[in-house]
Design a protein around this motif. Structure first.
Motif, PDB file in Angstrom:
ATOM      1  N   UNK A 150     -11.125  37.236  35.398  1.00  0.00           N
ATOM      2  CA  UNK A 150     -10.396  35.870  35.719  1.00  0.00           C
ATOM      3  C   UNK A 150      -9.813  34.737  34.172  1.00  0.00           C
ATOM      4  N   UNK A 151      -9.113  35.170  34.115  1.00  0.00           N
ATOM      5  CA  UNK A 151      -9.016  33.701  32.590  1.00  0.00           C
ATOM      6  C   UNK A 151      -9.930  32.597  32.855  1.00  0.00           C
ATOM      7  N   UNK A 152      -9.708  32.009  34.048  1.00  0.00           N
ATOM      8  CA  UNK A 152     -10.470  30.827  34.374  1.00  0.00           C
ATOM      9  C   UNK A 152     -12.273  31.264  33.308  1.00  0.00           C
ATOM     10  N   UNK A 153     -12.786  32.847  34.009  1.00  0.00           N
ATOM     11  CA  UNK A 153     -14.281  33.176  33.591  1.00  0.00           C
ATOM     12  C   UNK A 153     -13.882  33.256  32.157  1.00  0.00           C
ATOM     13  N   UNK A 154     -13.223  33.963  31.942  1.00  0.00           N
ATOM     14  CA  UNK A 154     -12.995  33.829  30.595  1.00  0.00           C
ATOM     15  C   UNK A 154     -12.932  32.815  29.477  1.00  0.00           C
ATOM     16  N   UNK A 155     -12.975  31.904  30.217  1.00  0.00           N
ATOM     17  CA  UNK A 155     -13.073  30.437  29.593  1.00  0.00           C
ATOM     18  C   UNK A 155     -13.911  29.254  29.884  1.00  0.00           C
ATOM     19  N   UNK A 156     -14.584  29.424  30.775  1.00  0.00           N
ATOM     20  CA  UNK A 156     -15.282  28.935  31.051  1.00  0.00           C
ATOM     21  C   UNK A 156     -16.791  29.479  29.786  1.00  0.00           C
TER      22      UNK A 156
END
Length: 542
Positions: free
Chosen positions: A260-266
């Motif tokens: 997920x995008x949130x996973x990659x950013x965090x």
């Protein structure tokens, strides 16, 4: 409790080192070493550096993230030079420097001299990039140095292990040494790849069936390098190469884009923090060991044929000079035969001596060298003390300090105007990729709009909303496909102008939201949500 206080004190030193380095413009590693030494002189206590624990805590995550993030195209393009430096140069250094050390200091057995030379062969790109911050290293040169360091740690430590076996047993077999090296390398790389692929398959299967947990995914990525390292060490393979291979494999598995995008950013933020803290702690801990090592100078000199302490400085400078000379010769030959070789009908460009000098001075040594030399056993196989062990540790520490100081003084001056064969431009690839992505987005918006509007009483609303979104993508396509020649330059200048204007607008948005929150004209949770939206938009343009 003492361990917790010490850890917090070390973390504070890492924070302070960044401020001091910016204020004084002294190379960050030197500041961190000085702060570590100062802490010991003030408190009288230092971290008990246990090499095995040091390697386990710091090496796997740092090598993993380096292997994950290093451009793979750069590794492929310059793989010949990188392998020549990481493998050939290490062996060349071990042989040449080992015989030199034994000749200078006959009291140091040849096997111990080879062990010292082996652990002095790995370079530290972290220190190089920090030292060269005032005169940035060309990207291609930095990629070569990073690729070299990913492999030469394992090569140097493996050569040291073979030398230590020879020193403790009194026997050396070339066939056995080659076999040991091959097993360490092949098995280490295989374990790193296998561990990463296995973990990736398991977490992918779980995510598809029960959804993705962002925190769990980040924690798995943090544990992955340790799993690869420990699995390799359990079968007596190279844990270092396993961590590197795991990071490289991770970069390929991530190309599937399943996270997920949130996973990659965090996850990127967490890894940036881990990398910053680990790099800083390495040099602070290194600094903490220096006072005790230097304090034994009078005792160490007794193991040589000289009694004057200043001879230790002679040995250190002689080793630093020999390392630079050996590296200079090998780098010149490597660049001449590989990077600057004749291509087609074009004459090969000349290998500039300044470029060779930069790459020679860039071979500074760091904490890996000190931690590695501390693994020298205290006794031989027959129970007698390891000869010249303290002397080897002292010389390794001295070489680290001198190489860092020398590079911090000379590299920024040599780097000004340095030239390498240029890296290929990726602007056209970037434009094509943006156009392809925009076209895919337009098709998906149109298909989704039709599906959403089917059977609804107000289909025009869906069509108008889709048209508004698709207009943004059409503009992106037109600015990258219907321009050529000077118009391409103007289009890219327009993009840069737009970037600056958007950043200015987003900064104003954030300032206004902060003001509204401070004046309690909007509740705290809403303000935080809106500021996060602005921050995420800003990440696109910085």
């Amino acid at each position: 409790m003492h361990l917790i206080e010490t850890t917090l004190f070390l973390l504070l030193a890492v924070v302070l080192s960044g401020w001091v380095a910016r204020i004084t413009r002294i190379a960050l590693p030197l500041v961190q070493i000085a702060l570590g030494a100062t802490v010991v002189l003030i408190t009288g206590e230092a971290v008990d550096l246990k090499p095995d624990i040091f390697f386990l805590l710091f090496l796997p995550p740092l090598l993993f993230v380096d292997g994950w993030r290093i451009p793979k195209e750069a590794l492929r393009r310059d793989r010949a030079v990188i392998l020549e430096l990481a493998l050939g140069l290490v062996v060349f250094t071990v042989v040449g420097l080992g015989f030199l050390i034994h000749w200078m200091i006959p009291a140091m057995p040849l096997a111990v001299a080879f062990a010292l030379a082996a652990i002095l062969s790995p370079t530290d790109p972290i220190a190089v990039s920090a030292i060269a911050s005032r005169a940035p290293i060309p990207k291609r040169l930095m990629h070569i140095l990073e690729g070299e360091s990913l492999l030469n740690d394992a090569t140097g430590l493996t050569c040291m292990r073979i030398a230590v076996i020879a020193a403790t047993t009194g026997a050396f077999s070339l066939t056995s040494a080659v076999g040991t090296f091959a097993w360490l390398a092949v098995a280490g790389v295989t374990v790193g790849i296998a561990v990463t692929l296995a973990i990736g398959l398991i977490k992918g299967w779980i995510s598809r069936r029960w959804g993705e947990d962002v925190g769990g995914q980040i924690l798995i990525s943090l544990l992955m390098p340790f799993a690869a390292y420990l699995a390799a060490e359990a079968i007596h393979a190279s844990g270092i190469l396993a961590a590197v291979a795991a990071g490289v494999t991770m970069s390929f598995t991530e190309r599937q884009g399943s996270a997920m995008a949130a996973t990659r950013i965090r996850r990127a933020v967490v890894w940036d923090t881990v990398q910053f803290v680990a790099n800083g702690l390495i040099f602070v801990i290194l600094g903490e060991q220096m006072p005790s090592i230097m304090a034994r100078a009078a005792e160490v000199i007794q193991s040589t044929q000289h009694k004057e302490i200043w001879w230790l400085a002679v040995y250190v400078f002689a080793i630093v000079g020999a390392l630079a000379a050996l590296r200079f010769v090998w780098v010149w030959a490597s660049l001449k035969l590989t990077l600057f070789r004749k291509r087609g009908k074009h004459a090969p460009p000349k290998v500039g001596l300044r470029l060779v000098a930069v790459m020679s001075l860039a071979g500074v040594r760091g904490a890996i060298t000190l931690a590695g030399i501390l693994t020298l056993p205290f006794v031989l196989g027959d129970g007698t003390p390891m000869p010249a062990r303290n002397l080897a540790i002292f010389l390794a520490a001295g070489v680290i300090i001198v190489s860092l100081v020398l590079a911090s003084v000379a590299l920024p001056r040599l780097l000004k105007g340095i030239e390498l064969p240029p890296e290929p431009s990726h602007l056209e690839e970037e434009d094509r990729s943006r156009v392809a992505a925009a076209s895919a987005a337009m098709r998906a918006i149109e298909d989704t709009q039709h599906a959403m509007a089917e059977g609804k009483s107000n289909p025009d609303l869906y069509a108008e909303t889709a048209a508004r979104l698709m207009e943004l993508y059409r503009h992106r396509i037109e600015t990258r496909t219907h321009v050529e020649g000077d118009d391409v330059v103007l289009a890219r200048q327009s993009d840069e102008i737009e970037r600056h204007l958007r950043l200015a607008g987003l900064a104003a948005e954030r300032a206004e939201l902060v003001r509204l929150g401070r004046m309690r004209l909007v509740d705290e949770e809403t303000a935080r949500k809106l500021i996060r939206e602005v921050d995420l938009q800003e990440l696109r343009y910085v």
